[in-house]
Enzyme design. Structure first.
Site, PDB file in Angstrom:
ATOM      1  N   GLY A  25      24.448 -20.925  39.258  1.00  0.00           N
ATOM      2  CA  GLY A  25      23.143 -20.352  38.920  1.00  0.00           C
ATOM      3  C   GLY A  25      23.270 -19.465  37.692  1.00  0.00           C
ATOM      4  N   LYS A  69      38.230 -26.474  39.148  1.00  0.00           N
ATOM      5  CA  LYS A  69      38.296 -25.081  39.626  1.00  0.00           C
ATOM      6  C   LYS A  69      39.557 -24.831  40.464  1.00  0.00           C
ATOM      7  CE  LYS A  69      33.285 -24.460  39.486  1.00  0.00           C
ATOM      8  NZ  LYS A  69      32.041 -24.674  40.226  1.00  0.00           N
ATOM      9  N   THR A 112      21.674 -22.712  30.031  1.00  0.00           N
ATOM     10  CA  THR A 112      21.404 -21.891  31.221  1.00  0.00           C
ATOM     11  C   THR A 112      22.260 -20.628  31.226  1.00  0.00           C
ATOM     12  OG1 THR A 112      20.948 -23.930  32.421  1.00  0.00           O
ATOM     13  CG2 THR A 112      21.318 -21.969  33.755  1.00  0.00           C
ATOM     14  N   VAL A 113      23.562 -20.794  31.027  1.00  0.00           N
ATOM     15  CA  VAL A 113      24.453 -19.624  31.110  1.00  0.00           C
ATOM     16  C   VAL A 113      24.282 -18.725  29.882  1.00  0.00           C
ATOM     17  CG1 VAL A 113      26.829 -18.820  31.407  1.00  0.00           C
ATOM     18  CG2 VAL A 113      26.099 -20.941  32.507  1.00  0.00           C
ATOM     19  N   GLU A 156      25.712 -29.576  37.240  1.00  0.00           N
ATOM     20  CA  GLU A 156      26.239 -29.831  35.899  1.00  0.00           C
ATOM     21  C   GLU A 156      25.284 -30.773  35.163  1.00  0.00           C
ATOM     22  OE1 GLU A 156      29.267 -28.470  34.650  1.00  0.00           O
ATOM     23  OE2 GLU A 156      28.807 -27.301  36.417  1.00  0.00           O
ATOM     24  N   GLY A 204      19.026 -25.180  38.607  1.00  0.00           N
ATOM     25  CA  GLY A 204      20.018 -24.904  37.559  1.00  0.00           C
ATOM     26  C   GLY A 204      21.438 -24.783  38.087  1.00  0.00           C
ATOM     27  N   LYS A 262      34.957 -24.233  32.647  1.00  0.00           N
ATOM     28  CA  LYS A 262      36.116 -24.595  33.498  1.00  0.00           C
ATOM     29  C   LYS A 262      36.871 -25.810  32.978  1.00  0.00           C
ATOM     30  CE  LYS A 262      32.189 -25.915  35.453  1.00  0.00           C
ATOM     31  NZ  LYS A 262      31.027 -25.355  36.075  1.00  0.00           N
ATOM     32  N   GLY A 293      31.299 -19.032  40.118  1.00  0.00           N
ATOM     33  CA  GLY A 293      30.067 -18.444  39.567  1.00  0.00           C
ATOM     34  C   GLY A 293      30.170 -16.926  39.506  1.00  0.00           C
ATOM     35  N   GLU A 298      36.424 -15.402  33.986  1.00  0.00           N
ATOM     36  CA  GLU A 298      35.995 -15.088  35.362  1.00  0.00           C
ATOM     37  C   GLU A 298      34.894 -16.044  35.850  1.00  0.00           C
ATOM     38  OE1 GLU A 298      37.144 -12.346  37.577  1.00  0.00           O
ATOM     39  OE2 GLU A 298      36.163 -13.890  38.755  1.00  0.00           O
TER      40      GLU A 298
HETATM   41  N1  HSE Z   1      27.752 -27.181  38.908  1.00  0.00           N
HETATM   42  C1  HSE Z   1      28.525 -26.059  39.320  1.00  0.00           C
HETATM   43  C2  HSE Z   1      28.312 -25.815  40.805  1.00  0.00           C
HETATM   44  C3  HSE Z   1      28.126 -24.870  38.503  1.00  0.00           C
HETATM   45  O1  HSE Z   1      27.363 -26.404  41.354  1.00  0.00           O
HETATM   46  O2  HSE Z   1      29.054 -25.080  41.427  1.00  0.00           O
HETATM   47  C4  HSE Z   1      29.030 -23.703  38.625  1.00  0.00           C
HETATM   48  O3  HSE Z   1      30.314 -23.989  38.173  1.00  0.00           O
END
Ligand code: HSE
Length: 403
Positions: A297, A200, A11-12, A185, A182, A100, A129, A124
């Protein structure tokens, strides 16, 4: 021209590819260079991709290519991302990541390797996100001593809680929708059980307090035990339930935790809904400062990765002094030694015992909840509380409360 490689085309990774292509002109205007994606590493085949010839399954093709100056690691997980990142930094390639778990686990070491090799390790996108948070904390608020951080750091759980509160959706329905969008995780337990938030808050704490905060030492509770009754109590108290990552520096020790909390509607975090994240930091000069935006996202996260790439291109020949030290084993305080304010739910029949254990507490009811009552315990020691609750027959649940 600057050549980059992307590790992981999920996705990313695919979002980064698209953002770099779509915004190529404006990126060139800002950096003076064309960004060329020379290689993409993925174990899967992409036979229909417009640039299928740039895909590889062999990391050494990237590592040994001296023309590749920046490696974008968006694979997730510690292995093999850790060894690839380390190898790339030692080869004097800059690395940008959204990972992360890796930053929370090996951040201090990888930042030191980057510094020693006069390159950069930027992350970052690992927190919040698309919200600019790492760089502002490190640069714009650099003149402050940050004393606490409190944030909604997981888009999936905030999306789920919002759907449950506002639309009466079941937990399962809301999670499925978050996965389709999306946000979640690969293993949604990481979101739902609070582990993602834990990593985080560990990264943010390491950054602002200057030493690695071991996420394994952070007390972590998810939203998996939140019920309709909890939501009704929150409504009765003019509050909402949010999954909060919290940390505070006191006497050179870190008090940190992840747990659902009752947030009163007067608190700015209460109105942060859906996939949005918000991070409230307290600095000695600025006071309260809140960062807000889409916390998960494809494109929000890709935009943060792309911003790091741009920053590196502008600083291609130097390390930007972005690092923290190793932390000691006693740096994070045990949850049993910390203090919080709680709402305790008990069965109707437990009133007398509750008074015996906690003194003359006042009981409240929530509209629509039958057969039980609740009471507040302001600023109690968590270790003492756990001992007393083990003696309280009829105890249902406890939830922390924010001011
Ligand atoms: N699964 C994480 C969330 C993705 O929902 O925030 C972004 O780190």
């Amino acid at each position: 021209m600057i050549n980059i490689a992307i590790l992981g085309y999920g996705t990313v990774g695919s979002g980064v590819y698209e953002v770099l292509k779509k915004n190529a002109e404006s990126i060139k205007r800002k950096t003076g260079r064309d960004v060329v994606i020379k290689k993409i590493l993925d174990i899967r085949d992409f036979p229909d991709h417009e640039e299928k010839h740039i895909f590889t399954k062999d990391f050494s093709e990237i590592l040994n290519d001296d023309d590749i100056k920046i490696v974008v690691e968006v694979m997730g997980g510690v292995s093999p991302a850790y060894s690839y990142t380390k190898a790339a930094l030692l080869q004097k390639k800059h690395v940008v990541t959204s990972n992360k778990e890796l930053v929370a686990t090996h951040g201090a070491e990888l930042l030191k390797i980057a510094k020693d090799n006069n390159v950069n390790y930027l992350f970052e996108a690992s927190v919040g996100g698309g919200i600019p948070i790492i760089r502002p904390l490190n640069q714009c608020l650099a003149a402050n001593e940050i004393t606490s951080i409190m944030g909604i750091l997981n888009g999936t759980t905030n999306y789920i809680l919002t759907k449950m509160i506002k639309e009466g959706k079941s937990f399962g329905e809301a999670l499925k929708r978050a996965q389709e969008k999306g946000y979640a995780e690969r293993n949604p337990d990481a979101d739902v059980l609070g582990h993602d938030t834990c990593r985080k808050i560990a990264i943010l704490s390491s950054l602002v307090y200057g030493k690695q905060v071991d996420y394994n030492l952070i007390y972590t509770e998810g939203i998996n035990n939140i019920t309709k009754e909890d939501i009704l109590y929150a409504e009765s108290l003019d509050s909402v339930i949010k999954l909060i990552g919290f940390s505070e520096l006191k006497d050179k020790k870190v008090f940190a935790r992840v747990s659902p909390m009752l947030i009163p509607s007067s608190n700015p975090l209460a109105s942060v809904d859906g996939v949005f994240n918000a991070i409230l930091v307290k600095g000695d000069s600025i006071g309260d400062c809140m960062f807000y935006g889409k916390g998960a996202g494809k494109y929000p996260t890709a935009s943060a990765v792309a911003a790091d790439i741009i920053d590196i291109i502008k600083n291609i020949d130097k390390n930007m002094k972005f690092y923290w030290e190793d932390g000691s084993a006693d740096y994070v305080v045990d949850i049993k030694d910390s203090f919080s304010t709680f709402l305790i739910r008990v069965k109707e029949g437990a009133r007398e015992k509750a008074k015996e254990l906690f003194g003359d507490v006042e009981f409240i009811h929530a509209r629509g909840v039958k057969g039980e009552v609740a009471f507040f315990l302001p600023s109690v020691n968590e270790g003492e509380l756990i001992k007393k609750l083990s003696q309280l027959e009829g105890f249902i649940s406890k939830i922390r409360m924010a001011e």
